[in-house]
Design a protein around this motif. Sequence first.
Motif, mmCIF file in Angstrom:
data_model
loop_
_atom_site.group_PDB
_atom_site.id
_atom_site.type_symbol
_atom_site.label_atom_id
_atom_site.label_comp_id
_atom_site.label_asym_id
_atom_site.label_seq_id
_atom_site.Cartn_x
_atom_site.Cartn_y
_atom_site.Cartn_z
ATOM 1 N N ALA A 120 0.820 -1.215 0.000
ATOM 2 C CA ALA A 120 0.000 0.000 0.000
ATOM 3 C C ALA A 120 0.854 1.266 0.000
ATOM 4 O O ALA A 120 0.585 2.209 -0.750
ATOM 5 N N ILE A 121 1.883 1.295 0.840
ATOM 6 C CA ILE A 121 2.752 2.476 0.917
ATOM 7 C C ILE A 121 3.462 2.700 -0.414
ATOM 8 O O ILE A 121 3.558 3.829 -0.905
ATOM 9 N N GLN A 122 3.923 1.618 -1.029
ATOM 10 C CA GLN A 122 4.639 1.733 -2.300
ATOM 11 C C GLN A 122 3.720 2.241 -3.397
ATOM 12 O O GLN A 122 4.117 3.066 -4.229
ATOM 13 N N VAL A 123 2.479 1.759 -3.416
ATOM 14 C CA VAL A 123 1.509 2.216 -4.422
ATOM 15 C C VAL A 123 1.198 3.694 -4.228
ATOM 16 O O VAL A 123 1.179 4.477 -5.194
ATOM 17 N N VAL A 124 0.945 4.087 -2.990
ATOM 18 C CA VAL A 124 0.600 5.493 -2.709
ATOM 19 C C VAL A 124 1.732 6.420 -3.124
ATOM 20 O O VAL A 124 1.499 7.467 -3.759
ATOM 21 N N ILE A 125 2.978 6.057 -2.796
ATOM 22 C CA ILE A 125 4.116 6.910 -3.143
ATOM 23 C C ILE A 125 4.299 6.975 -4.656
ATOM 24 O O ILE A 125 4.469 8.057 -5.228
ATOM 25 N N ASN A 126 4.253 5.818 -5.336
ATOM 26 C CA ASN A 126 4.473 5.807 -6.781
ATOM 27 C C ASN A 126 3.415 6.610 -7.517
ATOM 28 O O ASN A 126 3.741 7.475 -8.348
ATOM 29 N N ILE A 127 2.139 6.360 -7.222
ATOM 30 C CA ILE A 127 1.057 7.083 -7.904
ATOM 31 C C ILE A 127 1.105 8.561 -7.530
ATOM 32 O O ILE A 127 0.875 9.429 -8.371
ATOM 33 N N GLY A 128 1.421 8.853 -6.262
ATOM 34 C CA GLY A 128 1.526 10.243 -5.832
ATOM 35 C C GLY A 128 2.578 11.001 -6.604
ATOM 36 O O GLY A 128 2.381 12.163 -6.990
ATOM 37 N N VAL A 129 3.720 10.357 -6.853
ATOM 38 C CA VAL A 129 4.793 10.982 -7.639
ATOM 39 C C VAL A 129 4.342 11.200 -9.078
ATOM 40 O O VAL A 129 4.523 12.278 -9.659
ATOM 41 N N VAL A 130 3.732 10.175 -9.670
ATOM 42 C CA VAL A 130 3.348 10.217 -11.086
ATOM 43 C C VAL A 130 2.336 11.323 -11.366
ATOM 44 O O VAL A 130 2.396 11.980 -12.415
ATOM 45 N N ILE A 131 1.405 11.546 -10.449
ATOM 46 C CA ILE A 131 0.382 12.572 -10.679
ATOM 47 C C ILE A 131 0.754 13.916 -10.055
ATOM 48 O O ILE A 131 -0.056 14.843 -10.026
ATOM 49 N N GLY A 132 1.975 14.028 -9.537
ATOM 50 C CA GLY A 132 2.470 15.311 -9.064
ATOM 51 C C GLY A 132 2.091 15.689 -7.653
ATOM 52 O O GLY A 132 2.213 16.858 -7.283
ATOM 53 N N LEU A 133 1.646 14.732 -6.839
ATOM 54 C CA LEU A 133 1.266 15.029 -5.461
ATOM 55 C C LEU A 133 2.402 14.812 -4.478
ATOM 56 O O LEU A 133 2.298 15.192 -3.314
ATOM 57 N N MET A 134 3.496 14.165 -4.937
ATOM 58 C CA MET A 134 4.652 13.915 -4.083
ATOM 59 C C MET A 134 5.933 14.164 -4.871
ATOM 60 O O MET A 134 5.937 14.044 -6.100
ATOM 61 N N PRO A 135 7.026 14.489 -4.176
ATOM 62 C CA PRO A 135 8.314 14.655 -4.861
ATOM 63 C C PRO A 135 8.791 13.328 -5.446
ATOM 64 O O PRO A 135 8.432 12.261 -4.955
ATOM 65 N N VAL A 136 9.610 13.390 -6.470
ATOM 66 C CA VAL A 136 10.154 12.191 -7.111
ATOM 67 C C VAL A 136 11.045 11.444 -6.124
ATOM 68 O O VAL A 136 11.960 12.030 -5.530
ATOM 69 N N THR A 137 10.760 10.141 -5.924
ATOM 70 C CA THR A 137 11.513 9.348 -4.953
ATOM 71 C C THR A 137 12.138 8.089 -5.547
ATOM 72 O O THR A 137 12.943 7.448 -4.899
ATOM 73 N N GLY A 138 11.760 7.685 -6.744
ATOM 74 C CA GLY A 138 12.339 6.492 -7.344
ATOM 75 C C GLY A 138 11.765 5.202 -6.814
ATOM 76 O O GLY A 138 12.496 4.265 -6.508
ATOM 77 N N ILE A 139 10.431 5.122 -6.693
ATOM 78 C CA ILE A 139 9.750 3.926 -6.197
ATOM 79 C C ILE A 139 8.984 3.272 -7.345
ATOM 80 O O ILE A 139 8.266 3.938 -8.077
ATOM 81 N N THR A 140 9.132 1.952 -7.486
ATOM 82 C CA THR A 140 8.413 1.237 -8.537
ATOM 83 C C THR A 140 6.973 0.957 -8.116
ATOM 84 O O THR A 140 6.654 0.956 -6.921
ATOM 85 N N LEU A 141 6.118 0.709 -9.102
ATOM 86 C CA LEU A 141 4.727 0.338 -8.838
ATOM 87 C C LEU A 141 4.659 -1.189 -8.735
ATOM 88 O O LEU A 141 4.971 -1.884 -9.705
ATOM 89 N N PRO A 142 4.285 -1.733 -7.570
ATOM 90 C CA PRO A 142 4.328 -3.180 -7.361
ATOM 91 C C PRO A 142 3.594 -3.963 -8.449
ATOM 92 O O PRO A 142 2.476 -3.603 -8.840
ATOM 93 N N LEU A 143 4.237 -5.019 -8.942
ATOM 94 C CA LEU A 143 3.703 -5.957 -9.933
ATOM 95 C C LEU A 143 3.532 -5.360 -11.328
ATOM 96 O O LEU A 143 3.277 -6.092 -12.285
ATOM 97 N N ILE A 144 3.679 -4.047 -11.455
ATOM 98 C CA ILE A 144 3.473 -3.386 -12.742
ATOM 99 C C ILE A 144 4.803 -2.948 -13.347
ATOM 100 O O ILE A 144 5.083 -3.225 -14.520
ATOM 101 N N SER A 145 5.635 -2.269 -12.567
ATOM 102 C CA SER A 145 6.893 -1.715 -13.080
ATOM 103 C C SER A 145 7.902 -2.806 -13.424
ATOM 104 O O SER A 145 7.908 -3.882 -12.826
ATOM 105 N N TYR A 146 8.799 -2.485 -14.353
ATOM 106 C CA TYR A 146 9.920 -3.352 -14.682
ATOM 107 C C TYR A 146 10.918 -3.350 -13.529
ATOM 108 O O TYR A 146 11.223 -2.309 -12.966
ATOM 109 N N GLY A 147 11.419 -4.529 -13.192
ATOM 110 C CA GLY A 147 12.416 -4.629 -12.122
ATOM 111 C C GLY A 147 12.495 -6.054 -11.607
ATOM 112 O O GLY A 147 11.496 -6.591 -11.114
ATOM 113 N N GLY A 148 13.645 -6.672 -11.744
ATOM 114 C CA GLY A 148 13.796 -8.079 -11.409
ATOM 115 C C GLY A 148 13.650 -8.406 -9.942
ATOM 116 O O GLY A 148 12.744 -9.144 -9.537
#
Length: 365
Positions: free
Chosen positions: A316-344
């Motif tokens: 939940a925290i990871q989703v909130v931070i990622n979506i918040g960054v993408v829509i401009g509600l939070m500063p850029v932090t470099g968090i992936t979107l769980p199960l969606i973003s690329y990352g091994g």
Amino acid sequence: MSNLRRAPDIWLLISILSLLTIGMVMVYSAGSVLGFHDYGDPFYFLKRQLLFAVLGLVAMFFMMNFDYRRLRKYAKLGLLVCFGLLVIVLIPGIGAVRGGARSWLGISSFGIQPSEFMKLGMILFLSYWLSRDDYDITRFTTGLLPPLAISGAAFGLIMLQPDLGTGTVMMGAALLIIFTAGARFKHLFGLALLGVTGFVGLILTAPYRLKRITGFLDPWSDPLGVGYQIIQSLYAIGPGGLAGLGLGMSRQKYSYVPEPQTDFIFSILAEELGFIGGTLVLLLFLILVWRGMRVAMTLDDKFGSFLAVGIVGMVAIQVVINIGVVIGLMPVTGITLPLISYGGSSLTLMLTALGILLNLSRHAR
């Protein structure tokens, strides 16, 4: 305790597999242009994501059928290994620097992030430590401070990389477990004030973090610098409208949004699938969180309940931070979107953690 043969929560399983499927499609769509430009293969990112998805699914189904109570005896060893990896990755010549952070161990394009392992390792350890019958978390010095000190030490090592986003997710999940275990609110409130002070200090002592804050508050003050990612992300989301431009039809993935297959994949998803596609993804995450918290509340075992809270909190925290960054509600932090973003390593560890959650759902009332 209920029998392990009970079927896992079907809604939880459906939401996980649906998000993973959407993620595969979007990794190809968002990363095809960059893959062809940099590696001559539009399927470059998809093939690697598929490999780690298979590994993650194997781990998920293994953990789903593994008696979670046996994880107790691995909690201490797991935490020690995670701490060891966090130290090793900081050694020049061993840890690889990517995106300005020395947070990778591996060869060439294949690598792991020890900080990802620490998120799950900390959740497992705190769940074990705080679920002991003789542990009294209501005491400040002998109850609350030890788990905070351990999680704080891990956060400090992650910040030396530096990786504020992953460290924030780990600390958030840890604090949720500590709160659920019964820590006194007045203790947590007092420490929260110190934490906020320290967080502000971390921002002020690193010029690039301060620039991210100012860029977040007014991205147009530096449209080609710190504000660039947020502006390009919003340029992707806006034209998406209700139904989107169509799958594969994104314009912003043509080297406008940096690394569109990772941190900003949701902006490409919103551009191609529109408000409807973005809402569907958010609903799937809400189902995952809802069913996960239901598991936590209906388990008779404290260890299992704390595990469920930590895993759901991490997602939940990871989703909130990622979506918040993408829509401009939070500063850029470099968090992936769980199960969606690329990352091994992030995908594999997330599926492993969700396998534990599915296991726990087999014991819930």
